[in-house]
Design a protein around this motif. Sequence first.
Motif, PDB file in Angstrom:
ATOM      1  N   VAL A   1     -13.342  50.094  16.373  1.00  0.00           N
ATOM      2  CA  VAL A   1     -13.430  49.893  15.062  1.00  0.00           C
ATOM      3  C   VAL A   1     -12.194  49.605  14.386  1.00  0.00           C
ATOM      4  CG1 VAL A   1     -14.373  50.604  12.713  1.00  0.00           C
ATOM      5  CG2 VAL A   1     -15.613  51.071  14.973  1.00  0.00           C
ATOM      6  N   VAL A   2     -11.890  48.696  13.583  1.00  0.00           N
ATOM      7  CA  VAL A   2     -10.405  48.689  12.982  1.00  0.00           C
ATOM      8  C   VAL A   2     -10.651  48.676  11.404  1.00  0.00           C
ATOM      9  CG1 VAL A   2      -8.879  46.885  12.246  1.00  0.00           C
ATOM     10  CG2 VAL A   2      -9.487  46.988  14.946  1.00  0.00           C
ATOM     11  N   VAL A   3      -9.907  49.499  10.548  1.00  0.00           N
ATOM     12  CA  VAL A   3      -9.873  49.530   9.496  1.00  0.00           C
ATOM     13  C   VAL A   3      -8.754  48.787   8.860  1.00  0.00           C
ATOM     14  CG1 VAL A   3      -9.622  51.168   7.253  1.00  0.00           C
ATOM     15  CG2 VAL A   3     -10.981  51.763   9.336  1.00  0.00           C
ATOM     16  N   VAL A   4      -9.036  47.727   7.785  1.00  0.00           N
ATOM     17  CA  VAL A   4      -7.992  47.001   7.373  1.00  0.00           C
ATOM     18  C   VAL A   4      -7.294  47.703   6.123  1.00  0.00           C
ATOM     19  CG1 VAL A   4      -7.386  44.637   6.255  1.00  0.00           C
ATOM     20  CG2 VAL A   4      -9.161  44.974   7.991  1.00  0.00           C
ATOM     21  N   VAL A   5      -6.666  48.587   6.461  1.00  0.00           N
ATOM     22  CA  VAL A   5      -5.957  49.633   5.252  1.00  0.00           C
ATOM     23  C   VAL A   5      -5.649  49.078   4.201  1.00  0.00           C
ATOM     24  CG1 VAL A   5      -4.457  51.657   4.898  1.00  0.00           C
ATOM     25  CG2 VAL A   5      -5.458  51.474   7.032  1.00  0.00           C
ATOM     26  N   ALA A   6      -5.000  47.893   4.526  1.00  0.00           N
ATOM     27  CA  ALA A   6      -4.234  46.925   3.141  1.00  0.00           C
ATOM     28  C   ALA A   6      -5.200  46.497   2.267  1.00  0.00           C
ATOM     29  CB  ALA A   6      -3.386  45.843   3.918  1.00  0.00           C
TER      30      ALA A   6
ATOM     31  N   ALA B   1     -15.196  63.426  11.981  1.00  0.00           N
ATOM     32  CA  ALA B   1     -15.161  63.769  13.322  1.00  0.00           C
ATOM     33  C   ALA B   1     -15.729  62.635  14.604  1.00  0.00           C
ATOM     34  CB  ALA B   1     -15.818  65.001  13.585  1.00  0.00           C
ATOM     35  N   ASP B   2     -16.538  61.612  14.147  1.00  0.00           N
ATOM     36  CA  ASP B   2     -17.169  60.883  14.864  1.00  0.00           C
ATOM     37  C   ASP B   2     -16.154  59.734  15.463  1.00  0.00           C
ATOM     38  OD1 ASP B   2     -19.706  61.966  14.515  1.00  0.00           O
ATOM     39  OD2 ASP B   2     -19.978  60.588  12.724  1.00  0.00           O
ATOM     40  N   PHE B   3     -15.052  59.553  15.005  1.00  0.00           N
ATOM     41  CA  PHE B   3     -14.057  58.578  15.437  1.00  0.00           C
ATOM     42  C   PHE B   3     -12.819  59.319  15.786  1.00  0.00           C
ATOM     43  CE2 PHE B   3     -17.315  56.714  12.910  1.00  0.00           C
ATOM     44  CZ  PHE B   3     -17.497  55.554  13.708  1.00  0.00           C
ATOM     45  N   GLY B   4     -12.193  58.766  16.799  1.00  0.00           N
ATOM     46  CA  GLY B   4     -10.822  59.187  17.292  1.00  0.00           C
ATOM     47  C   GLY B   4      -9.889  58.323  17.623  1.00  0.00           C
ATOM     48  N   PRO B   5      -8.760  58.758  18.539  1.00  0.00           N
ATOM     49  CA  PRO B   5      -7.758  57.873  18.752  1.00  0.00           C
ATOM     50  C   PRO B   5      -8.182  56.978  19.577  1.00  0.00           C
ATOM     51  CG  PRO B   5      -7.079  60.009  19.074  1.00  0.00           C
ATOM     52  CD  PRO B   5      -8.758  60.154  18.623  1.00  0.00           C
ATOM     53  N   VAL B   6      -7.386  55.806  19.467  1.00  0.00           N
ATOM     54  CA  VAL B   6      -7.729  54.501  20.419  1.00  0.00           C
ATOM     55  C   VAL B   6      -8.015  54.412  22.180  1.00  0.00           C
ATOM     56  CG1 VAL B   6      -7.042  52.889  18.223  1.00  0.00           C
ATOM     57  CG2 VAL B   6      -5.604  53.471  20.448  1.00  0.00           C
ATOM     58  N   GLY B   7      -7.411  55.490  22.368  1.00  0.00           N
ATOM     59  CA  GLY B   7      -7.720  55.587  23.858  1.00  0.00           C
ATOM     60  C   GLY B   7      -6.584  56.274  24.644  1.00  0.00           C
ATOM     61  N   PRO B   8      -6.777  57.014  25.791  1.00  0.00           N
ATOM     62  CA  PRO B   8      -6.019  57.795  26.603  1.00  0.00           C
ATOM     63  C   PRO B   8      -4.537  56.925  27.004  1.00  0.00           C
ATOM     64  CG  PRO B   8      -7.585  57.096  28.018  1.00  0.00           C
ATOM     65  CD  PRO B   8      -7.961  56.487  26.697  1.00  0.00           C
TER      66      PRO B   8
ATOM     67  N   VAL C   1     -14.597  56.211   9.125  1.00  0.00           N
ATOM     68  CA  VAL C   1     -13.879  56.292  10.050  1.00  0.00           C
ATOM     69  C   VAL C   1     -12.682  56.685  10.338  1.00  0.00           C
ATOM     70  CG1 VAL C   1     -12.944  54.156  11.769  1.00  0.00           C
ATOM     71  CG2 VAL C   1     -15.210  53.811  10.509  1.00  0.00           C
ATOM     72  N   LEU C   2     -11.863  57.062   9.341  1.00  0.00           N
ATOM     73  CA  LEU C   2     -10.645  57.437   9.280  1.00  0.00           C
ATOM     74  C   LEU C   2     -10.589  58.925   9.402  1.00  0.00           C
ATOM     75  CD1 LEU C   2      -8.377  55.151   7.398  1.00  0.00           C
ATOM     76  CD2 LEU C   2      -8.899  54.942   9.674  1.00  0.00           C
TER      77      LEU C   2
END
Length: 408
Positions: A322-327, A94-101, A90-91
Motif C-alpha cells: 500500500v502506497v500513501v501519497v503523502v504529498a 498496527a495492521d501495516f508495517g515496513p515494506v520488507g525484510p 495505513v501509516l
Amino acid sequence: MNSQDTTLQPPTLERTLADLTDTELGLHLMSTRAMQWFLGSNGSDAYAMVLRGQTDDPYPLYERLRALGPLHASAAGSQVTCDPVVAARVLDGADFGPVGPAGKPVPPQVVPYFGGGGVLGRADRELWLPRFGAEACAAHDDLMAGVYRAALDRAPRPGFDLMNDVLRPATAEITAKLIGVPEGEYDRFAELSLRLARIPDSLLAAQRLDVVRDLDAAFAGLDALLGEVAGGAAPAEREALRAIWLLLSAEGVDAAARLAGNAALALLDDHDQWRALRERPELAAAAVEESLRHDPPVQLQARVARQDVELAGQSIPAGTHVVVVVAALGRDPQTYPEPARFDLTRGVVAPAGGGLNEFVAPLAKRQAEVALRVLAESAPDIRRDGPVLRGRRTPVTRGPLTLAVTTL
C-alpha cells in the motif's frame, strides 16, 4: 487488470546485489523500468506515471489519483491512497508495517532493497529521544546557525547555488557534528550521505545500474564509518546507536536540505511571503510546517499489510503493498482552503509528518527552520536567479537539485 496480476512484472531477485552480475541486475532494472513506463502509457495508470518520475510537477497526477477514490488498485502492483483517513490507518495503525525484510522486496514489487534495511530497522527509541528528539535538537540551534552562516560566508557572490553551496554541505556538517564524526571525516561523511539521497526512490522506481551500484557502495561505506564512530559507545548501545545514526545520515541529511530548499523556493517565489519572514524570522517554524504540507521532501510512503484487513471498504490480504501519497494529503481541498497556495501564516501541522521518518523528522525540521531563519537574517536580499533544476526517476523524494540565487 487488478493489483494482484503480476504478468507484466519481472521476477523478483532472490540474491543480494553483491551476488548479481551487472548483466543480471541491469536487465532486471531495465525490465522493471519498461514495465512502469508501459503501464503509464497513454495516461492509463496515474500511479505508474508517478513512478516514472519524469515530471517537474507531479501534483496533477496526484489529483487524478485522488479522483479514483479513497483506495485505488494500480496495475503497478500497489494499492494507492490520497485519502487522509485511509492514510492515517495505513501509516499509524498496527495492521501495516515496513515494506520488507533486508534485501527482499515484497511481491509483486521487484526493485531491489539494500542490505542495510535490517540495520535501519533497529533504531532504539530510548536511545534516540534524549539525543535527537525535538527538545534535544532545539538545544543545538546556535551550533546549526553557526554552520549555516559559515556556509553562506563561503558561498560565492553575487550569485550562488543555495542547495549545493549552502544547504547540502551545512546539513551534512551539522549531522556529522551531532553524531560525533571526527572533524577529519566530515568531508567523507558528507560525500557518503549525499550519495545516498536516492535510496528512497530506488525502493519504488527502478534506477540506472550505476546508480544502484553506487547506492550500495555508499551505504556500505557509511555503515563502516559510523561503525567506527560507534566503537566509542558502550558495548550494549553500539548497534542501536549505529542504526539511529544511519537513519539520520542516509535518510535525514538530504531530506533536511530538500525541506529547506522547498520552503526557500516557495518563499522566494512570493515576495509577500519572503518579506513576512524577513520581518519576522520567528515565522521560520511555521514556514517549515507549511512547506511540509505544501510540497514535502518525501512524497510517497509505502507499507505492507501485516494481516488481512478491511480498508476503505475493501478486503486487503496480508502482504498487500500500500502506497500513501503523502504529498496529496496536504493538498486535500476538503481540509485546506486554497491548498496549492503556500501561506506561512496558515497555522497548520503537516499531515503524516510530511512523509519524514519519525526518527529523522525532529532533526530535519529543526535544521530547515534554522536555515530559513539564518537566510532571513543574514541574506535578506537574495532572490531567484534562473530556473530550478529537478531530478528524474525521483517519485519519492522532491526538492531542487539546484536553486540559483543572487544578491544583485
